[in-house]
Design an enzyme around this catalytic site. Structure first.
Site, PDB file in Angstrom:
ATOM      1  N   ARG A 165       0.844  -1.198   0.000  1.00  0.00           N
ATOM      2  CA  ARG A 165       0.000   0.000   0.000  1.00  0.00           C
ATOM      3  C   ARG A 165       0.879   1.248   0.000  1.00  0.00           C
ATOM      4  O   ARG A 165       1.535   1.552   0.980  1.00  0.00           O
ATOM      5  CB  ARG A 165      -0.929   0.021   1.219  1.00  0.00           C
ATOM      6  CG  ARG A 165      -1.796   1.276   1.275  1.00  0.00           C
ATOM      7  CD  ARG A 165      -2.974   1.164   2.222  1.00  0.00           C
ATOM      8  NE  ARG A 165      -2.589   1.100   3.629  1.00  0.00           N
ATOM      9  CZ  ARG A 165      -3.462   1.196   4.640  1.00  0.00           C
ATOM     10  NH1 ARG A 165      -4.759   1.349   4.382  1.00  0.00           N
ATOM     11  NH2 ARG A 165      -3.049   1.113   5.886  1.00  0.00           N
ATOM     12  N   ASP A 446      -3.709   2.490  13.834  1.00  0.00           N
ATOM     13  CA  ASP A 446      -2.955   3.274  12.868  1.00  0.00           C
ATOM     14  C   ASP A 446      -3.542   4.678  12.829  1.00  0.00           C
ATOM     15  O   ASP A 446      -4.297   5.069  13.719  1.00  0.00           O
ATOM     16  CB  ASP A 446      -2.922   2.596  11.500  1.00  0.00           C
ATOM     17  CG  ASP A 446      -4.273   2.564  10.795  1.00  0.00           C
ATOM     18  OD1 ASP A 446      -5.246   3.164  11.300  1.00  0.00           O
ATOM     19  OD2 ASP A 446      -4.350   1.946   9.710  1.00  0.00           O
TER      20      ASP A 446
END
Length: 542
Positions: A165, A446
Site C-alpha cells: 500500500r 494506525d
C-alpha cells in the site's frame, strides 16, 4: 550517492540510509522522474477538485451517484480482470508496516496475503521508507532472513502473497525534489517497489500487487491506471500484470464504487471496506452540518445505518463485476495477562468475521498474527470455495440518503472524550517518533483511529455538544483533559515527552479551528527526520 551522480533535475534533501543504497539508485530515480513529470500536473488538478467538492458540501450540496456515469453503473456486461496468480483466495489478509521482523512474521503468519504498508500504519520517516523498500526487495528474493539476540527470523517455504500500500495522492515525499518540486509520496512508494521488483515478482509466478488508499473520485483511479500502464510499458513488461485493490475509505468514493472499478478494469482486484478511515471521512466531509455530529467513537459500529449501507453496496458492486469484496480490519491484539478479557476481545473478532463472511465478503483483515487462525476458522467454515463472487446480493438497493445517513444511536460521554484525547495524543507522539503502528488499549491502531478522535473532538467543540452528564464541550473544557492525558501519555514506554507536547499543542489548535485539517499526517510531516521544514521554518538538511 553524491549530488554530482544524481540524474538531472533530481535533488535529495537527505542522505541515503545505510542499507538503502540498492534502492535509491540513479536508474530508479530516473524512473521516478518520468512518473513525476508525466503525472504531477494531473495529481494537482485532482487535489484541487477535492477542495471544490468540499466547498460544495459545506454549502449544503449533497453527494449523489453521478448522473454522468449512469451508463457505467447500469451496463451489465463489463467485468474486471480475473484474479492475479495467488489472489484467487484472500480469505484472511494481515497488514502492517515494513520493518524487517514484522515483514517476516506477517509473511509467515498463515494469512493468505500480507499487505505491506507505507501508508497509515507507517510513519514516513526517510529511513522507514527506504529501508522498508529494501526489506520487501529482500523478502521477494528470499534474502530477508536474519538473527538478533540469538533468535533467528526465517521465511517459511510458502509465505503469504505480498501486496503493497503506497501513500495516498495527497501526501508528498519532500526528501525527493524533481525540478524543484517534491515528488508525490504515492509515486515514490509505488515507483521504487515496481521498478525494483515487478519483473522478479512475475518471474516467481505472482505479480506486482497493490492496495490504493484515500481516493475521493473515480478520476483518481484513472490516474492510477495511467501510472500502471506507463510504468509497465517503460519497463517492457506485459500489460495487465498489476492488480490493485481500492480501499473505499472516503465518503465521496462510496458513491463511485463501480466507476472506480471501471477505471481500473484491466488491473482491478476488488474493493475493501476501509471502515475506520471511512468514519473519519464521513465526519470530515459533512463537517458543516450539525446533524452529522456523532456520539462516542465506540458507538459507531458496523451495524449503524450508513456503515451497513456502504458494506452491502460494496459487496454487491464487487460481485457484479467479478472481483473481491474485502472486509475490514480487526485491530485487537492478545491480552496476555487476563484470560477473561482476552476471550471477550477474541469473541468480538469472531462475531465481526462471522458478520463479514455471512454478508458475502471474500476475505478480511487482521492486524496481529494471533488473529489469523481465528479469522481463518470462521471463513473456512462458511466460505467453502476460494471466494463468494457467486453471491450477487441482487436484493440490495442502497440510496444516496442511506449512504449519507448520519443517524447513530448513542451518547457523548466524558470517558469517550477522554479516550479520544488519549488516542490522539498517543498516536501523534508515536508517529512523530517514527512509529505509525501503535498498541493502544489492546488494539493495534494506525492513523485512522487518531483521525477519528481528532475530528470528533473538533466536531463536539465546534457544535457545543453536551456530555451525558450535561457538560458542554468547548476548547476550555478540553484543555485540562489535554493536560491530564498528556501527563499520562508522557510516562508510557518509548514515548518522548517532547513529542507529546507537540501533539498536545497541535490538538489544542485543531479543536479551535474553523474547520479541521484534512490529514494530521500532512500537518505533522514537518516534524519527521529529514523533511526540511517545521511550521514553515527551514530545518537543516541531514
Amino acid at each position: 550517492m553524491s549530488s554530482a551522480s544524481l540524474p538531472k533535475g533530481i535533488h535529495l534533501t537527505s542522505s541515503i540510509p545505510k542499507g538503502g543504497e540498492g534502492i535509491i539508485t540513479a536508474p530508479g530515480l530516473e524512473f521516478l522522474a518520468i512518473l513525476h513529470r508525466t503525472f504531477e500536473g494531473k495529481r494537482q488538478e485532482l487535489l484541487k477538485n477535492r477542495e471544490k467538492v468540499q466547498a460544495e458540501l459545506d454549502k449544503g450540496k449533497p453527494l449523489t451517484f453521478l448522473p454522468e456515469t449512469r451508463e457505467i453503473r447500469e451496463a451489465p456486461a463489463w467485468r474486471c480482470a480475473p484474479p492475479g496468480p495467488g489472489l484467487e483466495d484472500r480469505r484472511v489478509e494481515i497488514t502492517g508496516p515494513t520493518d524487517r521482523k514484522m515483514v517476516i512474521n506477517a509473511l509467515n503468519s498463515g494469512a493468505k496475503t500480507f499487505m505491506a504498508d507505507f501508508e497509515d500504519s507507517n510513519s514516513p520517516t526517510w529511513s522507514n521508507l527506504v529501508l522498508g523498500q529494501a526489506n520487501l526487495h529482500d523478502a521477494i528474493r528470499r534474502q530477508i532472513d536474519f538473527e538478533i539476540n540469538g533468535k533467528a527470523y526465517k521465511l517459511t517455504d510458502k509465505p503469504a502473497v505480498l501486496l503493497v500500500r503506497p501513500r495516498g495522492w495527497h501526501l508528498p515525499e519532500p526528501r525527493v525534489l524533481i525540478d524543484g518540486v517534491p515528488l508525490s509520496g504515492s509515486l515514490f512508494d509505488f515507483g521504487l517497489y515496481f521498478f525494483h521488483n515487478a519483473a522478479e515478482l512475475i518471474k516467481r509466478g505472482h505479480g506486482p500487487y497493490f492496495y490504493l488508499p484515500k481516493m475521493e473520485h473515480h478520476l483518481e483511479a484513472r490516474l492510477w491506471n495511467d501510472v500502471f500502464c506507463l510504468a509497465t510499458s517503460h519497463l517492457g513488461l506485459k500489460q495487465g500484470t498489476i492488480r490493485a485493490t481500492v480501499l473505499i475509505e472516503t465518503l465521496p468514493a462510496a458513491f463511485q464504487m463501480e466507476e472506480i472499478l471501471y477505471e481500473l478494469k484491466e488491473h482491478s482486484a476488488g474493493l475493501n471496506c476501509g471502515r475506520w478511515d471511512y468514519i473519519f471521512s464521513f465526519i470530515k466531509k459533512q463537517r458543516a452540518h450539525k446533524a452529522c455530529v456523532f456520539p462516542d467513537r465506540s458507538d459507531v459500529t458496523m451495524t449503524v445505518p450508513f456503515m451497513d449501507a456502504y458494506v452491502r453496496l460494496l459487496i454487491q458492486t464487487c460481485h457484479k463485476r467479478k472481483v473481491a469484496a474485502m472486509g475490514g480490519m480487526s485491530a485487537q491484539i492478545p491480552i496476555k495477562n487476563d484470560p477473561d478479557a482476552n476471550e471477550r476481545a477474541m469473541s468480538k473478532v469472531r462475531a465481526d468475521k462471522l458478520r463479514e463472511v455471512t454478508a458475502g465478503h471474500d476475505g478480511t483483515w487482521v492486524a496481529h498474527p494471533a488473529l489469523v487462525k481465528i479469522a481463518l476458522d470462521i471463513f473456512n467454515e462458511h466460505m467453502k470455495g476460494p471466494n463468494q463472487y457467486h453471491i450477487r446480493r441482487e436484493d440490495v438497493v442502497v440510496t444516496d440518503k442511506q449512504i449519507a445517513d448520519p443517524s447513530v444511536p448513542g451518547k457523548v460521554t466524558e470517558q469517550g472524550v477522554r479516550d479520544n484525547v488519549s488516542a490522539a495524543l498517543s498516536y501523534c507522539a508515536a508517529w512523530i517518533s517514527g512509529n505509525g503502528c501503535v498498541p493502544i488499549n489492546y488494539l493495534m491502531e494506525d492513523a485512522a483511529t487518531a483521525e477519528i478522535a481528532r475530528v470528533q473532538l473538533w466536531q463536539w467543540s465546534k457544535y457545543g455538544s453536551k456530555t451525558d452528564t450535561g457538560k458542554t464541550i468547548s476548547p476550555s473544557y478540553l484543555q485540562p483533559i489535554f493536560s491530564e492525558e498528556s501527563a499520562k501519555v508522557s510516562k508510557l514506554p518509548g514515548i518522548d515527552p517532547h513529542h507529546v507536547k507537540i501533539a498536545s499543542e497541535y490538538m489544542a489548535q485543531q479543536v479551535k479551528a474553523q474547520w479541521p485539517s484534512d490529514f494530521l499526517t500532512s500537518d505533522l510531516l514537518g516534524y519527521l527526520e529529514g523533511v526540511g521544514t517545521v511550521g514553515g521554518q527551514k530545518k537543516a538538511s541531514l
